[in-house]
Scaffold this active site. Structure first.
Site, short mmCIF file in Angstrom:
data_model
loop_
_atom_site.label_atom_id
_atom_site.label_comp_id
_atom_site.label_asym_id
_atom_site.label_seq_id
_atom_site.Cartn_x
_atom_site.Cartn_y
_atom_site.Cartn_z
CE LYS A 188 5.33 1.46 -7.63
NZ LYS A 188 4.99 2.85 -7.42
C1 LIG Z 1 5.44 4.27 -7.16
C2 LIG Z 1 5.58 4.92 -5.82
C3 LIG Z 1 4.93 6.12 -5.50
C4 LIG Z 1 4.25 6.97 -6.53
O1 LIG Z 1 3.18 6.41 -7.12
P1 LIG Z 1 2.49 7.24 -8.32
O2 LIG Z 1 1.21 6.50 -8.50
O3 LIG Z 1 3.41 7.12 -9.49
O4 LIG Z 1 2.31 8.62 -7.85
C5 LIG Z 1 5.00 6.60 -4.21
N1 LIG Z 1 5.70 5.96 -3.27
C6 LIG Z 1 6.36 4.82 -3.53
C7 LIG Z 1 7.10 4.16 -2.43
C8 LIG Z 1 6.33 4.27 -4.82
O5 LIG Z 1 7.01 3.16 -5.09
#
Ligand SMILES: *Cc1c(COP(=O)(O)O)cnc(C)c1O
Length: 380
Positions: A188
């Site tokens: 991210k």
């Molecule tokens: C990456 C992502 C998540 C999950 O995030 P984690 O920290 O891995 O639990 C949830 N929703 C969306 C839209 C994502 O892209």
């Protein structure tokens, strides 16, 4: 040469500088005992200030933040939660874990986010929440969704995992719903390795989630090892939060770089004359964080395999491009239930012709040119 020997241009990779290393080192060396929450508190404060919200709780993941928030809203067996069919499973999994049912509706062809008209049409007496996912950092039509939520007395939740840096008419993504959830997974825009954040302006919801996040131990409880309810264990460690603090100091730089990369791809595609229907849109009055540089190519058709072919050919050239999310209703866990719902036209027709281009912070201009030229070549 085997593919594994070719230098791959990664699709994402965090930007880690000596500042992150310095903070993490300090947390590892000194962040124990009476200091074991220092970076966590600092990270929550910094994130709150950035977002303009009253409360924030650092979590082990975005999925965990969603799970606790939904639990605190009382979502449980027999309930329905409306979300877009185009999604990562992380948004749907907590709904299933709580015994509720995700109801998938279509996306809009331009934003690739929830279609508000379809949301309203899907509301039943069992509907307990609407989850607005700001896909790839694009923005949901929050005015429309919040109005629908108010009209029906249903909370709107924002999954802003992909939307750090996105601003909707002066308000940051994640700050507008009953609660928002963020992800700091290594892919991210800002990272703590694994990690997330729960944010809200609702004091009662905050207290509930704070208690849930600490094994059900209420803040005011003076007895030790004394749970007031069965909670969760979705906390962030101080070492992860230290990395998060460093990332927060650099957040504008990190978001601006993502926006620059998207802009460079747009210019390269234009200069090379590559036919396409559009990159991540930015509507009037909005700013997108541009987590991904996503492009929808020409000739949408449900039977097309353009995206797969493109990915395979780019891979041979050392380019790690990724698919656009498949509709969740087409995946094994949801095939059964999805048949009950309407077929989502755009959720099915866009992925075969869309692709996510490499966009790590450190990608160079010449790599962006190389990737764009490779897309052009493979299309010929
Ligand atoms: C990456 C992502 C998540 C999950 O995030 P984690 O920290 O891995 O639990 C949830 N929703 C969306 C839209 C994502 O892209």
């Amino acid at each position: 040469m085997a593919i594994s020997e070719i230098r791959m241009i990664p699709y994402t990779k965090p930007s880690i500088t000596p500042l992150e290393v310095e903070f993490a080192t300090d947390a590892a060396a000194n962040g124990w005992g009476e200091h074991c929450y220092d970076y966590i508190i600092r990270f929550e404060e910094a994130f709150k200030a950035h977002l303009g919200v009253k409360y924030a709780i650092a979590t082990s993941s975005c999925t965990g933040a969603l799970h606790m928030g939904m639990h605190a809203l009382g979502i449980g067996p027999g309930d329905e939660v409306i979300m877009a069919d185009t999604n990562w499973i992380a948004t749907a999994a907590p709904i299933v874990h709580l015994g509720a049912t995700p109801v998938f509706v279509d996306i809009l062809p331009d934003s690739w986010c929830l279609d508000p008209e379809q949301v309203e049409a899907a509301i039943t007496p069992k509907t307990k929440a609407i989850v607005a996912v700001h896909l790839y950092g694009n923005l949901c039509d929050m005015d429309a969704l919040l109005t629908i939520g108010e009209r029906h007395g249903i909370p709107v939740i924002e999954d802003a995992a992909e939307a750090v840096g996105s601003v909707y008419h002066g308000k940051r993504a994640g700050s507008m719903g009953r609660f928002g959830a963020f992800s700091f997974h290594g892919t991210k825009t800002i990272t703590t390795g694994e990690g997330g954040m729960f944010v809200t302006n609702d004091p009662d919801l905050y207290e509930q989630v704070l208690t849930l996040s600490n094994h059900g131990r209420a803040r005011g409880q003076s007895k030790q090892f004394w749970p007031d309810m069965v909670g969760f264990k979705y906390k962030m460690s101080n070492i992860q939060a230290a990395i998060g603090c460093a990332q927060m100091q650099r957040i504008n730089e990190l978001v601006n770089r993502k926006r620059e990369i998207l802009q460079s791809y747009k210019e390269e595609f234009e200069n090379l004359g590559i036919a396409h229907q559009g990159f991540n849109p930015e509507s009037h009055g909005c700013l997108i964080g541009a987590w991904m540089a996503t492009v929808v190519m020409d000739t949408p058709s449900e039977n097309s395999t353009l995206s797969e072919a493109l990915q395979a050919r780019l891979r041979i050239k050392g380019i790690d491009a990724r698919p656009f999310f498949a509709p969740l209703s087409s995946t094994p866990p949801f095939r059964g239930i999805a048949n009950e719902y309407k077929h989502c036209k755009w959720a099915y027709s866009i992925p075969p012709v869309a692709i996510n281009l490499p966009c790590s912070h450190e990608i160079t201009q010449s790599d962006i040119h190389y990737v764009s030229a490779a897309v052009k070549e493979t299309l010929l």
